[in-house]
Design a protein around this motif. Structure first.
Motif, PDB file in Angstrom:
ATOM      1  N   PRO A 442       0.835  -1.205   0.000  1.00 60.44           N
ATOM      2  CA  PRO A 442       0.000   0.000   0.000  1.00 60.44           C
ATOM      3  C   PRO A 442       0.869   1.255   0.000  1.00 60.44           C
ATOM      4  O   PRO A 442       1.921   1.286   0.633  1.00 60.44           O
ATOM      5  CB  PRO A 442      -0.783  -0.098   1.310  1.00 60.44           C
ATOM      6  CG  PRO A 442      -0.586  -1.472   1.809  1.00 60.44           C
ATOM      7  CD  PRO A 442       0.643  -2.028   1.189  1.00 60.44           C
ATOM      8  N   ASN A 496       4.924  -2.441   6.159  1.00 56.86           N
ATOM      9  CA  ASN A 496       4.441  -2.779   4.813  1.00 56.86           C
ATOM     10  C   ASN A 496       3.780  -1.576   4.136  1.00 56.86           C
ATOM     11  O   ASN A 496       2.708  -1.687   3.547  1.00 56.86           O
ATOM     12  CB  ASN A 496       3.479  -3.967   4.830  1.00 56.86           C
ATOM     13  CG  ASN A 496       3.205  -4.511   3.440  1.00 56.86           C
ATOM     14  OD1 ASN A 496       4.098  -4.511   2.598  1.00 56.86           O
ATOM     15  ND2 ASN A 496       1.995  -4.965   3.183  1.00 56.86           N
ATOM     16  N   ASP A 565       9.589  -2.301   5.758  1.00 52.60           N
ATOM     17  CA  ASP A 565       9.300  -3.731   5.624  1.00 52.60           C
ATOM     18  C   ASP A 565       8.700  -4.318   6.891  1.00 52.60           C
ATOM     19  O   ASP A 565       7.852  -5.193   6.847  1.00 52.60           O
ATOM     20  CB  ASP A 565      10.563  -4.508   5.208  1.00 52.60           C
ATOM     21  CG  ASP A 565      11.721  -4.291   6.153  1.00 52.60           C
ATOM     22  OD1 ASP A 565      11.770  -3.232   6.800  1.00 52.60           O
ATOM     23  OD2 ASP A 565      12.595  -5.174   6.228  1.00 52.60           O
ATOM     24  N   ARG A 596       1.467  -3.432  11.721  1.00 56.15           N
ATOM     25  CA  ARG A 596       0.480  -3.424  10.631  1.00 56.15           C
ATOM     26  C   ARG A 596      -0.943  -3.354  11.194  1.00 56.15           C
ATOM     27  O   ARG A 596      -1.200  -3.803  12.291  1.00 56.15           O
ATOM     28  CB  ARG A 596       0.621  -4.685   9.777  1.00 56.15           C
ATOM     29  CG  ARG A 596       1.899  -4.697   8.975  1.00 56.15           C
ATOM     30  CD  ARG A 596       2.048  -6.013   8.262  1.00 56.15           C
ATOM     31  NE  ARG A 596       1.097  -6.185   7.184  1.00 56.15           N
ATOM     32  CZ  ARG A 596       0.803  -7.378   6.644  1.00 56.15           C
ATOM     33  NH1 ARG A 596       1.367  -8.476   7.110  1.00 56.15           N
ATOM     34  NH2 ARG A 596      -0.047  -7.467   5.657  1.00 56.15           N
ATOM     35  N   PHE A 597      -1.808  -2.786  10.432  1.00 52.07           N
ATOM     36  CA  PHE A 597      -3.242  -2.699  10.704  1.00 52.07           C
ATOM     37  C   PHE A 597      -3.594  -1.684  11.800  1.00 52.07           C
ATOM     38  O   PHE A 597      -4.684  -1.696  12.339  1.00 52.07           O
ATOM     39  CB  PHE A 597      -3.848  -4.065  11.070  1.00 52.07           C
ATOM     40  CG  PHE A 597      -3.291  -5.200  10.257  1.00 52.07           C
ATOM     41  CD1 PHE A 597      -3.432  -5.207   8.877  1.00 52.07           C
ATOM     42  CD2 PHE A 597      -2.597  -6.252  10.859  1.00 52.07           C
ATOM     43  CE1 PHE A 597      -2.905  -6.247   8.125  1.00 52.07           C
ATOM     44  CE2 PHE A 597      -2.078  -7.292  10.108  1.00 52.07           C
ATOM     45  CZ  PHE A 597      -2.229  -7.293   8.740  1.00 52.07           C
ATOM     46  N   PRO A 620      -5.997  -4.020  16.061  1.00 48.15           N
ATOM     47  CA  PRO A 620      -6.904  -5.141  16.378  1.00 48.15           C
ATOM     48  C   PRO A 620      -6.225  -6.316  17.074  1.00 48.15           C
ATOM     49  O   PRO A 620      -6.912  -7.164  17.649  1.00 48.15           O
ATOM     50  CB  PRO A 620      -7.425  -5.560  15.000  1.00 48.15           C
ATOM     51  CG  PRO A 620      -6.426  -5.058  14.018  1.00 48.15           C
ATOM     52  CD  PRO A 620      -5.824  -3.835  14.621  1.00 48.15           C
ATOM     53  N   LEU A 621      -4.905  -6.408  17.014  1.00 52.46           N
ATOM     54  CA  LEU A 621      -4.229  -7.595  17.542  1.00 52.46           C
ATOM     55  C   LEU A 621      -3.473  -7.361  18.842  1.00 52.46           C
ATOM     56  O   LEU A 621      -3.268  -8.284  19.611  1.00 52.46           O
ATOM     57  CB  LEU A 621      -3.232  -8.137  16.501  1.00 52.46           C
ATOM     58  CG  LEU A 621      -3.836  -8.655  15.201  1.00 52.46           C
ATOM     59  CD1 LEU A 621      -2.730  -9.039  14.238  1.00 52.46           C
ATOM     60  CD2 LEU A 621      -4.730  -9.857  15.473  1.00 52.46           C
TER      61      LEU A 621
END
Lengths: 1213, 95
Positions: A442, A496, A565, A596-597, A620-621
């Motif tokens: 992205p 990412n 990365d 991420r996220f 969320p994690l």
């Protein structure tokens, strides 16, 4: 295997660059086989660098016995002292310590040293025969070297010829099983004597003043001054201008400094040593990252790493040369401290993409030396006419500035044919020859500009009229109109992410001149980035070697492309074109790569954001967290509200420690925090003067927080501390030790992750005296009830509704803090009755003393200390895990016993001295253990209650020992100017559950003391030695004259010492545990340099003498509660310990770097006293700073016996 | 539920129970934590082969490992959760 080297110490003229700058009194270790050759070459080339003139780098394999036949051809005793190795200290120490044999060597004599090298890694060596810090000393003139120890069964070859070699800075290391790798040795040198071609000190062509001191690597430096001279005299590129031009090989050809050559993807290790004598440097290596501990995959990832004198690391770039993206070109390596960079402390890693067999040339016609491919890797393709390889496809013109990159500049040029052949399949702006991003990553786009704007640092109107800062384009108007407060730009994205940056240069062409600097044309700027992946040729935001110049002119926009990365800490960005000129004006920022996220929320409104120094992150994690970014700054050019420059340099443009300090473009100096009664005890209280203007990070009780710590500018070490919280030293490793202090140098980045256990105001500081005095502190404010300006973390329960008004500043004294002892104690309970009073401390047997010391002691010892029956020692308290500790503090301070009633010390000084009369109140603040900051932090902070005590008053603090953290500093926080460097500090040791503390001589239980035996039913008896390293002390000599250390302590001092050599933070005396064995006192009695550590000549030193038997388990607790910004290295001869005692995978070391205010370490000696080999004798502990610590008394002895002594009972193991 | 007999160790039973449970959930989404790299998997259970779980991995800690089929040995599984449609849904994570 036995390996033998015949080493000779010789005088040698060291030519430092092709301009003929040289050290006429150089000294070096050289292999006997090269001695005559090097002498002849130097005679033949008096003004040209000679390859063989380099620090001696030799090699051995793990497990080898290394024998050094050492021959001294210098006109004084010298030796070789090896760090990390095990050896018989009695014979092979390379020094003359205590009652050991003298293992230095007289002129024209020889000695044998036998070493055992047990572990792969870096073994620094240096001379201890002559520890003078001046120009007559051996270390600053080059008598240092490195032994690189490889894995067993390795061998090494010359990278150019493939033949086996015995020494040298470059080698290819081979192994029957492991991959071959390039080994480069990089040794920082500093403070070397330098003359120019005429035999005089080099003159700066711009200022016409003497050049700054030498800063280089491997006996080489490439100063900007020299290269600029060529431009100003019209020798090269007469229209070239700018700081960064001096790294441009298109203009000047390659520098004399090390160029580490390899092919894309080659595995490599840089053996990094600090062979200098004074400064803490920051090693920065563009494009690459590495584990802070190569043997520990859970360790921190660095791309900048501070290093203090006589310390060392192995830098093993992840993914090999060119990193994950396989970038090729020139990756500059430099000390990130700009004055050092400018002085010449830089080189390059040159990464080729085509085979170099010796038949090619650089664009300027200089042959490219052959480079053997590593035998276990496919060789790179041979160069062809269409694909000549780096650097020969770049359309530059020799003698002119490097070209700008293709595609990147909006409205700029495309690719030439040769560039097209060298490019990737689909080149795009910022990624032409290497694509760092996977195809589907992205994309996140940011529009960023660099602007000039006045920055106001505090309520008193201290300001920088030419502040410069990065800002998002959409915020320019709001920042310039005052709607948005200026702060360093921090952008947020996830792992990412492919970053697309549109960077616009909106600076004026000219940075105006003033008391700090001359008018400078800063016409091109860029955005150099750390940590993320990028194409170094076109996207470095720099102008280095044979690469492109990836900066832009005013009004132009350039597109950069990066890829994150993995989750990273905060990546630093700054300008690389004029950093020495304007980074200290605010030209720095950061990106944070989150997991991420993640979603990023405005902490006040909950709206989504993608920038800000204080945000809320939801994921969320993993648990949601608050994210805070903090940039410390020095060399800040500030004027007061009347336009008076504050702490200006001696002349405009001088790099001699100009200006003051800031944090996120703000500061809160303590001189403006006094109440009506002018009591410093309430300086940090918000009740008196309101909240500071520096960042206040907001959270709710129980929130997780991450602090992103960065240093934006410019040259100095800083010591970040958070009072009342702690974090894992290595964030990703649950086995890591807990810490609440972090040393930082410019461009380093650290993430501290923790949670806030209770409500209250937590103090964060840059703890050294001058930093704190000048306003580097702020708060973490944890609320217990809902407040309108802070959303809750999305994954946590709603905070309680607000039931009471928030406290307000009323200009009055804070109310007393609540009594923490009303709550009943469960479990073991330990109580200490502590007093604070003034007394005289005698620092050594030569009569050096502090007649106005402020100390803490147990009440039961106070009278004996006052009567002279007991010698004052720093207070050391202990408790066990699980204990509740109540410490009752009573003040007996007396106004008349303070030497300076206005608090202005004539020596040692701090910048911007001001009225700050001594407080009669005092407090006791502990590190690392657990307490409620509202009652027991031992300081009066924010809207917490008063926790200091006045004369005759008492207060009890309640602390909980929740973890076996070992050494913790203890110190006063009521008056950091008049109490702490005067002795108001000590240590608290958190021991294992069930431990008793015994006197090592009587075996009776003790309550305090620096030397005890720890007895625990589940552990062997352990000797515990506590060392408190401190500086900034105002001592008087036996005639009651002030000692102006460090100058008064310099051995072989020149008739006139240049006062400019001294920064404020070098001032004062120093030592261990209120003692200092200043060598000058010994030298005046017995002027023999190599005998100065000898107990046979002088008796034992006044510093603590720690005794033990061979094999005794020993733990050294090392703390540095006070006081100055110069960081000290600690080294113990002949022993090693785990860098992180809690982590079995940790690297082993014989040094501890960065001992500045707040540092605390636990050194469990591997193999116990005498190390694994069990050697007896006198092992010196000391600072690693030749300038100015060892001479000034920072050393002592750990004595290890191999026979039972009557006075010392053996351990019951 | 797997029962222990005399010739089985408790570890055999654990493994057998896991295999049985995962076999019943083929086609469902699963969240797995492992002690070693890459530590986390979110994906669809494709099959159970002996004592390994065949997964179509939608999300891990490293994007380069996603969109592929992976085998995770049951011994490596520290924690897991299989979406059943009744309890909490495993989030669909997008960069």
């Amino acid at each position: 295997m036995k390996r033998v080297y015949h080493v000779v110490a010789i005088p040698i003229r060291i030519v430092l660059n092709t301009f003929g700058d040289h050290d006429p009194n150089g000294m070096m270790y050289v292999l006997k086989e090269n001695e005559e050759k090097v002498k002849k070459l130097v005679k033949k080339n008096p003004f040209t660098p000679v390859d063989l003139v380099q620090p001696l780098f030799i090699r051995a394999n793990e497990g080898d016995t290394v024998e050094i036949i050492f021959e001294n051809k210098l006109p004084f005793h010298t030796g070789i002292h090896f760090q990390e190795a095990e050896y018989d200290v009695f014979q092979y120490d390379g020094a003359n310590v205590g009652y050991n044999e003298d293992s230095t060597v007289a002129p024209n004599n020889k000695i044998l040293y036998r070493l055992h090298v047990l572990k792969e890694g870096n073994y620094f060596f240096s001379d201890l025969g002559n520890v003078s810090s001046g120009e007559e000393g051996s270390n600053s003139n080059g008598l240092v070297g490195g032994l690189c120890v490889q894995s067993r069964f390795s061998w090494w070859t010359n990278p150019e010829t493939g033949k086996v070699i015995n020494s040298g800075q470059y080698a290819d290391i081979h192994h029957p099983i492991l991959p071959s790798f390039r080994e480069y040795v990089w040794m920082f040198n500093d403070e070397m004597e330098v003359d120019d071609l005429t035999g005089n000190r080099p003159i700066n062509h711009f200022s016409n003043q003497e050049e700054e001191s030498f800063h280089g690597a491997n006996y080489r430096y490439e100063p900007e001054n020299r290269r600029q001279q060529l431009i100003s005299e019209g020798v090269v590129c007469p229209n070239c201008e700018g700081e960064e031009v001096h790294h441009d090989s298109w203009v000047f050809g390659d520098p004399s400094t090390p160029i580490l050559r390899g092919y894309v993807g080659d595995p490599a290790k840089i053996r990094l040593f600090h062979g200098g004598v004074k400064e803490t440097h920051v090693f920065h290596y563009h494009v690459h990252q590495w584990f802070s501990d190569p043997s520990d995959l859970s360790s921190e990832i660095f791309d900048s790493q501070a290093i203090s004198p006589q310390s060392h690391y192995t830098i093993q770039p992840l993914y090999g040369l060119g990193s994950l993206q396989g970038s090729f070109g020139d990756a500059v390596i430099h000390c990130h401290l700009y004055p050092h960079f400018v002085a010449g402390m830089w080189g390059m890693n040159r990464i080729f993409d085509t085979l170099q067999d010796g038949s090619q040339c650089y664009p300027n016609g200089v042959p490219i030396k052959a480079l053997k491919p590593l035998p276990d890797r496919n060789p790179p393709p041979k160069p062809t006419k269409l694909k000549p390889g780096f650097p020969n496809f770049i359309p530059g013109k020799v003698g002119l500035k490097a070209p700008r990159p293709p595609l990147g500049i909006v409205g700029g040029r495309g690719l030439t044919e040769l560039e097209r052949h060298a490019a990737i399949e689909n080149p795009r702006p910022g990624a032409v020859f290497t694509d760092p991003s996977p195809a589907n990553a992205p994309i996140k786009e940011f529009n960023i500009s660099l602007i000039e704007i006045p920055l106001i640092y505090n309520r008193e109107g201290w300001h920088d009229p030419t502040g410069r800062m990065y800002v998002l384009d959409e915020n320019i108007e709001d920042v310039c109109s005052g709607k948005k407060a200026p702060e360093p730009l921090v952008i947020h994205a996830s792992a990412n992410t492919c970053y697309k940056i549109n960077f616009t240069n909106r600076l004026p062409h000219i940075l105006d001149g003033d008391a700090f600097q001359l008018v400078t044309r800063t016409y091109e700027v860029g955005m150099h980035i750390h940590f993320v992946k990028f194409d170094v040729l076109v996207n470095d935001g720099a102008n280095v070697g044979w690469n492109y110049d990836s900066s832009v002119l005013p009004g132009e926009t350039i597109q950069y492309s990066y890829y994150s990365d993995v989750e990273l800490k905060a990546w630093f960005f700054h300008d690389h074109l004029f950093p020495g000129t304007h980074q200290q004006h605010g030209v720095f920022g950061s990106g944070v790569v989150h997991p991420r996220f993640s979603n990023y929320l405005d902490s006040a409104t909950g709206e989504e954001v993608d920038y800000g120094s204080q945000i809320t992150v939801s994921n969320p994690l993993i648990p949601d967290y608050r994210d805070f970014a903090l940039f410390v700054q020095d060399f800040t050019h500030l004027f007061d509200k009347n336009g008076k420059p504050l702490a200006p340099p001696p002349f405009p443009g001088s790099p001699d420690d100009p200006g003051l300090f800031g944090v996120n473009y703000k500061n809160e100096p303590l001189q403006f925090r006094l109440d009506k009664e002018c009591d410093p005890a309430y300086s940090f209280s918000s009740f008196v003067k309101g909240d500071p203007v520096t960042p206040i990070f907001k959270a709710y009780e129980g929130d997780s927080i991450r602090i992103r710590l960065l240093q934006g500018a410019q040259e100095e070490s800083h010591s970040f501390n958070v009072h009342g919280l702690k974090w894992l030293k290595e964030r990703g490793d649950l086995n890591s030790k807990l810490d609440n202090q972090q040393h930082i140098g410019i461009s380093e980045s650290f993430t501290m992750e923790m949670h806030v256990p209770r409500s209250g105001d937590y103090l964060w500081t840059f703890e050294t005296e001058e930093d704190l005095w000048n306003g580097l502190w702020g708060l973490i404010r944890a609320y217990d009830e809902k407040v309108p300006e802070l959303i809750k973390l999305p994954d946590r329960a709603d905070p309680l509704k607000q039931s009471k008004p928030l406290p307000e500043c009323k200009g009055t004294k804070p109310p007393p803090a609540e009594d923490p002892t009303v709550i009943e104690v469960k479990g073991p309970h330990r109580c200490y009755d502590v007093v604070a009073f003034q007394t005289s401390i005698v620092y050594n047997s030569f009569g050096d003393h502090d007649p106005h010391a402020v100390i803490f002691a147990l009440r039961e010892d106070m009278q004996a200390i006052k009567d002279g029956r007991k010698k004052p020692e720093p207070l050391i308290l202990r408790a066990n895990v699980g204990d509740t500790v109540d410490v009752t503090l009573t003040s007996f301070l007396k106004q008349e016993l303070f030497p300076f009633q206005d608090g202005i010390y004539p020596y040692p000084i701090v910048k911007e001295q001001a009225f700050y009369p001594p407080s009669l109140r005092i407090s006791l603040h502990p590190q690392l253990i657990d307490y409620d900051v509202k009652t027991s932090a031992g300081e009066t902070v924010g809207f917490n209650g008063d926790q200091t005590v006045g004369p005759g008053e008492s207060r009890t603090y309640r602390w909980f020992v929740d973890s076996q953290v070992g050494a913790c500093g203890l110190w006063d926080m009521a008056d950091i100017r008049n109490h702490k460097s005067q002795g108001a500090f000590g240590a608290f040791i958190a021991e294992a559950r069930g431990t008793e503390y015994l006197d090592p001589y009587t075996l009776k239980p003790v309550i305090t003391g620096a030397n005890v035996i720890l007895r625990n039913p589940l552990l062997p008896d352990i000797r515990e030695f506590v060392l408190i390293m401190h500086d900034g002390v105002r001592l008087l000599d036996k005639n009651n004259q002030v000692i102006f250390d460090p100058v008064d302590g310099i051995l072989l001092a020149p008739p006139e010492v240049d006062e400019d050599l001294l920064d404020t933070y070098d001032q004062g005396s120093r030592g261990f545990n209120y003692r200092s064995e200043r060598l000058i006192n010994r030298y005046e009695e017995h002027p023999v340099l190599h005998d100065l550590f000898s107990s046979k000549a002088f008796g034992d030193p006044s510093t603590p003498l720690f005794e033990s038997y061979v094999g005794d388990p020993v733990t050294i607790r090392l703390v540095t509660p006070a006081e100055r910004r110069r960081s000290h290295t600690f080294h113990l001869h002949g022993h090693r310990w785990k860098f992180d005692t809690k982590d079995i995978f940790s690297r082993t070391e014989s040094f501890v770097g960065f001992n500045v205010a707040g540092a605390a370490s636990n050194l469990q000696l591997l193999g116990g006293a005498g190390a694994y080999s069990g050697f007896a004798g006198d092992f010196m502990y000391r600072s690693g700073n030749i300038r100015w610590d060892i001479e000034q008394g920072m050393w002592g002895i750990m004595r290890v016996f191999d026979e039972l002594k009557k006075h010392l009972p053996k351990l019951d193991n | 539920m797997a029962q222990q007999n005399d010739s089985q160790t408790i570890n055999d039973v654990r493994q057998q129970a896991l295999v049985e449970y995962f076999s019943k959930k083929v086609g469902r989404r699963v969240f797995i934590l492992t002690e070693s790299f890459p530590f986390m998997f979110i994906g669809k259970i494709i099959n159970v082969v002996d004592d390994s779980i065949e997964l179509f991995v939608q999300t891990t800690s490293v994007p380069a490992l996603e969109g592929k089929t992976w085998f995770v040995h049951t011994d490596a599984i520290e924690v897991f959760y299989i979406e059943t449609g009744v309890d909490a849904k495993i989030p669909d994570l997008k960069d």
